[in-house]
Scaffold this motif. Structure first.
Motif, PDB file in Angstrom:
ATOM      1  N   GLN A 114       0.823  -1.215   0.000  1.00 49.20           N
ATOM      2  CA  GLN A 114       0.000   0.000   0.000  1.00 49.20           C
ATOM      3  C   GLN A 114       0.858   1.267   0.000  1.00 49.20           C
ATOM      4  O   GLN A 114       0.495   2.263  -0.618  1.00 49.20           O
ATOM      5  CB  GLN A 114      -0.936   0.020   1.211  1.00 49.20           C
ATOM      6  CG  GLN A 114      -2.035  -1.037   1.181  1.00 49.20           C
ATOM      7  CD  GLN A 114      -1.647  -2.320   1.891  1.00 49.20           C
ATOM      8  OE1 GLN A 114      -0.464  -2.692   1.884  1.00 49.20           O
ATOM      9  NE2 GLN A 114      -2.607  -2.997   2.507  1.00 49.20           N
ATOM     10  N   VAL A 120      -3.083   4.936  -3.741  1.00 51.47           N
ATOM     11  CA  VAL A 120      -3.335   5.067  -2.309  1.00 51.47           C
ATOM     12  C   VAL A 120      -2.795   6.394  -1.790  1.00 51.47           C
ATOM     13  O   VAL A 120      -3.437   7.091  -0.999  1.00 51.47           O
ATOM     14  CB  VAL A 120      -2.708   3.891  -1.538  1.00 51.47           C
ATOM     15  CG1 VAL A 120      -2.825   4.109  -0.023  1.00 51.47           C
ATOM     16  CG2 VAL A 120      -3.380   2.577  -1.923  1.00 51.47           C
ATOM     17  N   LEU A 125      -8.641   4.143  -2.208  1.00 49.05           N
ATOM     18  CA  LEU A 125      -8.908   3.156  -1.168  1.00 49.05           C
ATOM     19  C   LEU A 125      -8.669   1.748  -1.694  1.00 49.05           C
ATOM     20  O   LEU A 125      -9.110   1.410  -2.801  1.00 49.05           O
ATOM     21  CB  LEU A 125     -10.354   3.277  -0.693  1.00 49.05           C
ATOM     22  CG  LEU A 125     -10.791   4.658  -0.177  1.00 49.05           C
ATOM     23  CD1 LEU A 125     -12.285   4.660   0.121  1.00 49.05           C
ATOM     24  CD2 LEU A 125      -9.997   5.040   1.063  1.00 49.05           C
ATOM     25  N   GLN A 127      -9.671  -1.712  -2.064  1.00 49.75           N
ATOM     26  CA  GLN A 127     -10.929  -2.447  -1.928  1.00 49.75           C
ATOM     27  C   GLN A 127     -10.677  -3.911  -2.253  1.00 49.75           C
ATOM     28  O   GLN A 127     -10.397  -4.266  -3.395  1.00 49.75           O
ATOM     29  CB  GLN A 127     -11.990  -1.864  -2.862  1.00 49.75           C
ATOM     30  CG  GLN A 127     -13.364  -2.471  -2.677  1.00 49.75           C
ATOM     31  CD  GLN A 127     -14.416  -1.785  -3.519  1.00 49.75           C
ATOM     32  OE1 GLN A 127     -14.113  -1.124  -4.508  1.00 49.75           O
ATOM     33  NE2 GLN A 127     -15.674  -1.929  -3.128  1.00 49.75           N
ATOM     34  N   ILE A 183      -8.091  -0.438  -6.635  1.00 52.93           N
ATOM     35  CA  ILE A 183      -7.871   0.843  -5.962  1.00 52.93           C
ATOM     36  C   ILE A 183      -9.049   1.744  -6.329  1.00 52.93           C
ATOM     37  O   ILE A 183      -9.148   2.221  -7.461  1.00 52.93           O
ATOM     38  CB  ILE A 183      -6.542   1.496  -6.374  1.00 52.93           C
ATOM     39  CG1 ILE A 183      -5.369   0.522  -6.157  1.00 52.93           C
ATOM     40  CG2 ILE A 183      -6.319   2.783  -5.580  1.00 52.93           C
ATOM     41  CD1 ILE A 183      -5.172   0.086  -4.733  1.00 52.93           C
ATOM     42  N   PRO A 186     -11.270   7.995  -4.029  1.00 55.90           N
ATOM     43  CA  PRO A 186     -11.556   8.431  -2.655  1.00 55.90           C
ATOM     44  C   PRO A 186     -13.024   8.788  -2.492  1.00 55.90           C
ATOM     45  O   PRO A 186     -13.695   9.196  -3.443  1.00 55.90           O
ATOM     46  CB  PRO A 186     -10.652   9.652  -2.476  1.00 55.90           C
ATOM     47  CG  PRO A 186     -10.366  10.135  -3.862  1.00 55.90           C
ATOM     48  CD  PRO A 186     -10.331   8.900  -4.716  1.00 55.90           C
ATOM     49  N   THR A 187     -13.523   8.629  -1.276  1.00 56.11           N
ATOM     50  CA  THR A 187     -14.909   8.979  -0.983  1.00 56.11           C
ATOM     51  C   THR A 187     -15.079  10.486  -1.062  1.00 56.11           C
ATOM     52  O   THR A 187     -14.303  11.249  -0.483  1.00 56.11           O
ATOM     53  CB  THR A 187     -15.305   8.492   0.419  1.00 56.11           C
ATOM     54  OG1 THR A 187     -15.100   7.076   0.482  1.00 56.11           O
ATOM     55  CG2 THR A 187     -16.758   8.806   0.717  1.00 56.11           C
TER      56      THR A 187
END
Length: 206
Positions: A114, A120, A125, A127, A183, A186-187
């Motif tokens: 990571q 990242v 994220l 997953q 990957i 991002p939220t």
């Protein structure tokens, strides 16, 4: 590959719910050995040691050499049940394994790399789509885990089952194009102004 572990057991003369409860009251866990062209064999294991083995990890992918009254046989756990309240083992099923035999097992996936993933670092994220991989393999070649590296992956990149290093003679039980890890972007959080407007009374927004 997982090493063969030794485990002591005693024979059980009686089976059934009542007999199983009596075994548990004696600090033991009832178990059954089946398969291999032989009749099922009812045994009892030390409950504390069995709990340690289960919670120690890799229980369902470990080959055990069970000794019952001096007779040894190699087995692999197929299933176990835990007490729903106290979480101690109340039953274990073992499958006999022999030379040349293959078994179907679930091998956990461990994601690494990571810190070397640009995706990242940019807020992406990791997953994990498949937390374990089912393979058909000879018992002596069962891996403890599959290590999957996301080093170098950007947001939107993914790794498929074809990247796995399968043990000698092992086969996947599903397609090699199945996604294991990706990957994800991002939220995105809602703008504070938009949240405030949504929470304001209707007359205040009029």
């Amino acid at each position: 590959m997982t090493a063969v572990k030794q485990i002591e057991a005693s024979a059980r003369a009686q089976v059934g719910k009542g007999a199983a409860r009596a075994v548990r009251r004696q600090g033991q866990t009832p178990a059954v050995i089946y398969g291999g062209g032989a009749a099922p064999e009812a045994i009892a294991l030390d409950a504390n040691k069995t709990r340690q083995l289960i919670y120690g990890g890799h229980f369902l992918t470990t080959i055990f050499e069970v000794s019952v009254a001096g007779k040894k046989q190699r087995v692999i756990p197929r299933d176990y049940q835990l007490d729903p309240v106290k979480d101690f083992p109340i039953h274990v099923d073992f499958l006999r394994v022999a030379a040349g035999q293959t078994v179907t097992v679930q091998v956990p996936v461990h994601v690494v790399g990571q810190d070397a993933s640009p995706g990242v670092k940019n807020g992406g994220l990791v997953q994990i789509i498949e937390h374990s991989i089912e393979i058909i393999v000879a018992p002596e070649h069962i891996p403890e885990a599959f290590e999957v590296s996301v080093a170098g992956l950007e947001i939107g990149d993914q790794l498929e089952a074809k990247v796995l290093k399968l043990p000698e003679g092992a086969k996947l039980t599903f397609g090699s194009d199945a996604t294991i890890v990706t990957i994800a972007p991002p939220t995105v959080e809602a703008e504070p102004e938009a949240d405030a407007a949504a929470e304001a009374p209707a007359e205040a927004r009029a």
